[in-house]
Write a protein that holds these residues in place. Structure first.
Motif, PDB file in Angstrom:
ATOM      1  N   LYS A  20       4.179   9.958   0.186  1.00 25.30           N
ATOM      2  CA  LYS A  20       4.838   9.900  -1.122  1.00 25.30           C
ATOM      3  C   LYS A  20       5.737   8.673  -1.239  1.00 25.30           C
ATOM      4  O   LYS A  20       5.729   7.981  -2.256  1.00 25.30           O
ATOM      5  N   LEU A  21       6.505   8.403  -0.196  1.00 23.53           N
ATOM      6  CA  LEU A  21       7.378   7.227  -0.217  1.00 23.53           C
ATOM      7  C   LEU A  21       6.554   5.942  -0.286  1.00 23.53           C
ATOM      8  O   LEU A  21       6.936   4.990  -0.970  1.00 23.53           O
ATOM      9  N   SER A  22       5.414   5.932   0.376  1.00 19.33           N
ATOM     10  CA  SER A  22       4.531   4.774   0.338  1.00 19.33           C
ATOM     11  C   SER A  22       3.946   4.591  -1.064  1.00 19.33           C
ATOM     12  O   SER A  22       3.887   3.468  -1.574  1.00 19.33           O
ATOM     13  N   ALA A  23       3.546   5.679  -1.697  1.00 23.08           N
ATOM     14  CA  ALA A  23       2.997   5.602  -3.058  1.00 23.08           C
ATOM     15  C   ALA A  23       4.036   5.076  -4.041  1.00 23.08           C
ATOM     16  O   ALA A  23       3.692   4.409  -5.021  1.00 23.08           O
ATOM     17  N   ALA A  24       5.305   5.339  -3.770  1.00 17.67           N
ATOM     18  CA  ALA A  24       6.390   4.848  -4.630  1.00 17.67           C
ATOM     19  C   ALA A  24       6.788   3.420  -4.279  1.00 17.67           C
ATOM     20  O   ALA A  24       7.599   2.812  -4.961  1.00 17.67           O
ATOM     21  N   GLY A  25       6.212   2.886  -3.206  1.00 13.97           N
ATOM     22  CA  GLY A  25       6.510   1.514  -2.810  1.00 13.97           C
ATOM     23  C   GLY A  25       7.775   1.349  -1.989  1.00 13.97           C
ATOM     24  O   GLY A  25       8.244   0.237  -1.787  1.00 13.97           O
ATOM     25  N   LEU A  26       8.336   2.452  -1.490  1.00  9.20           N
ATOM     26  CA  LEU A  26       9.588   2.381  -0.730  1.00  9.20           C
ATOM     27  C   LEU A  26       9.364   2.099   0.753  1.00  9.20           C
ATOM     28  O   LEU A  26      10.250   1.573   1.422  1.00  9.20           O
ATOM     29  N   ILE A  27       8.211   2.481   1.259  1.00  6.96           N
ATOM     30  CA  ILE A  27       7.832   2.181   2.639  1.00  6.96           C
ATOM     31  C   ILE A  27       6.378   1.734   2.638  1.00  6.96           C
ATOM     32  O   ILE A  27       5.662   1.951   1.657  1.00  6.96           O
ATOM     33  N   ALA A  28       5.956   1.108   3.729  1.00 11.14           N
ATOM     34  CA  ALA A  28       4.564   0.660   3.862  1.00 11.14           C
ATOM     35  C   ALA A  28       4.153   0.790   5.324  1.00 11.14           C
ATOM     36  O   ALA A  28       4.986   0.652   6.222  1.00 11.14           O
ATOM     37  N   PRO A  29       2.853   1.036   5.568  1.00 11.25           N
ATOM     38  CA  PRO A  29       2.387   1.081   6.958  1.00 11.25           C
ATOM     39  C   PRO A  29       2.663  -0.247   7.647  1.00 11.25           C
ATOM     40  O   PRO A  29       2.534  -1.317   7.040  1.00 11.25           O
ATOM     41  N   MET A  30       3.050  -0.188   8.906  1.00 12.65           N
ATOM     42  CA  MET A  30       3.331  -1.406   9.661  1.00 12.65           C
ATOM     43  C   MET A  30       2.058  -2.212   9.896  1.00 12.65           C
ATOM     44  O   MET A  30       2.098  -3.436   9.943  1.00 12.65           O
ATOM     45  N   HIS A  31       0.922  -1.509  10.044  1.00  9.49           N
ATOM     46  CA  HIS A  31      -0.378  -2.141  10.269  1.00  9.49           C
ATOM     47  C   HIS A  31      -1.408  -1.337   9.483  1.00  9.49           C
ATOM     48  O   HIS A  31      -1.209  -0.161   9.224  1.00  9.49           O
ATOM     49  N   SER A  32      -2.502  -1.943   9.153  1.00 13.81           N
ATOM     50  CA  SER A  32      -3.560  -1.244   8.441  1.00 13.81           C
ATOM     51  C   SER A  32      -3.984   0.003   9.218  1.00 13.81           C
ATOM     52  O   SER A  32      -4.277  -0.074  10.408  1.00 13.81           O
ATOM     53  N   GLY A  33      -3.974   1.149   8.542  1.00  7.73           N
ATOM     54  CA  GLY A  33      -4.374   2.400   9.168  1.00  7.73           C
ATOM     55  C   GLY A  33      -3.341   2.999  10.103  1.00  7.73           C
ATOM     56  O   GLY A  33      -3.609   3.969  10.788  1.00  7.73           O
ATOM     57  N   SER A  34      -2.146   2.427  10.137  1.00 11.26           N
ATOM     58  CA  SER A  34      -1.101   2.883  11.062  1.00 11.26           C
ATOM     59  C   SER A  34      -0.361   4.106  10.526  1.00 11.26           C
ATOM     60  O   SER A  34      -0.223   4.289   9.324  1.00 11.26           O
ATOM     61  N   ASN A  35       0.118   4.927  11.427  1.00 11.22           N
ATOM     62  CA  ASN A  35       0.989   6.050  11.070  1.00 11.22           C
ATOM     63  C   ASN A  35       2.451   5.679  11.254  1.00 11.22           C
ATOM     64  O   ASN A  35       3.319   6.536  11.178  1.00 11.22           O
ATOM     65  N   GLN A  36       2.713   4.408  11.505  1.00 13.13           N
ATOM     66  CA  GLN A  36       4.081   3.914  11.607  1.00 13.13           C
ATOM     67  C   GLN A  36       4.397   3.151  10.325  1.00 13.13           C
ATOM     68  O   GLN A  36       3.586   2.346   9.856  1.00 13.13           O
ATOM     69  N   PHE A  37       5.579   3.404   9.765  1.00 20.46           N
ATOM     70  CA  PHE A  37       5.946   2.818   8.490  1.00 20.46           C
ATOM     71  C   PHE A  37       7.218   1.994   8.632  1.00 20.46           C
ATOM     72  O   PHE A  37       8.028   2.232   9.524  1.00 20.46           O
ATOM     73  N   GLU A  38       7.387   1.047   7.689  1.00 22.29           N
ATOM     74  CA  GLU A  38       8.620   0.283   7.623  1.00 22.29           C
ATOM     75  C   GLU A  38       9.116   0.284   6.187  1.00 22.29           C
ATOM     76  O   GLU A  38       8.346   0.471   5.243  1.00 22.29           O
ATOM     77  N   ILE A  39      10.404   0.093   6.025  1.00 25.51           N
ATOM     78  CA  ILE A  39      11.014   0.079   4.702  1.00 25.51           C
ATOM     79  C   ILE A  39      10.669  -1.242   4.025  1.00 25.51           C
ATOM     80  O   ILE A  39      10.796  -2.310   4.618  1.00 25.51           O
ATOM     81  N   THR A  40      10.247  -1.169   2.765  1.00 29.41           N
ATOM     82  CA  THR A  40       9.910  -2.364   1.997  1.00 29.41           C
ATOM     83  C   THR A  40      11.177  -2.933   1.350  1.00 29.41           C
ATOM     84  O   THR A  40      12.247  -2.311   1.388  1.00 29.41           O
ATOM     85  N   ALA A  41      11.031  -4.087   0.714  1.00 24.06           N
ATOM     86  CA  ALA A  41      12.152  -4.686  -0.017  1.00 24.06           C
ATOM     87  C   ALA A  41      12.627  -3.731  -1.114  1.00 24.06           C
ATOM     88  O   ALA A  41      13.833  -3.558  -1.335  1.00 24.06           O
ATOM     89  N   LYS A  42      11.666  -3.086  -1.784  1.00 22.85           N
ATOM     90  CA  LYS A  42      12.017  -2.112  -2.829  1.00 22.85           C
ATOM     91  C   LYS A  42      12.770  -0.930  -2.216  1.00 22.85           C
ATOM     92  O   LYS A  42      13.720  -0.411  -2.792  1.00 22.85           O
ATOM     93  N   GLY A  43      12.361  -0.514  -1.014  1.00 19.03           N
ATOM     94  CA  GLY A  43      13.056   0.562  -0.309  1.00 19.03           C
ATOM     95  C   GLY A  43      14.483   0.178   0.037  1.00 19.03           C
ATOM     96  O   GLY A  43      15.403   0.982  -0.067  1.00 19.03           O
TER      97      GLY A  43
END
Length: 64
Positions: A20-43
């Protein structure tokens, strides 16, 4: 994480919230297909109080 800070949530629940946070643009996967996320600039803007949650896209019910 649960043992370190007393956080009680299943892996599935955490992953659902990340989607959900990824769909809102607040976080993004660290790598393609990864289950690890990082906070985006928008986050970062949201956490700093510079972005209102009302301005974010609502995730589709199919996201989770």
């Amino acid at each position: 994480m649960e043992k370190e800070i007393g956080f009680d949530a299943s892996r599935r629940r955490i992953y659902e919230r990340c989607r959900k946070l990824s769909a809102a643009g607040l976080i993004a996967p660290m790598h393609s297909g990864s289950n690890q996320f990082e906070i985006t600039a928008k986050g970062e803007e949201y956490l700093a109080g510079e972005l209102d949650a009302e301005d974010l896209p609502r995730p589709s019910p199919r996201v989770v």
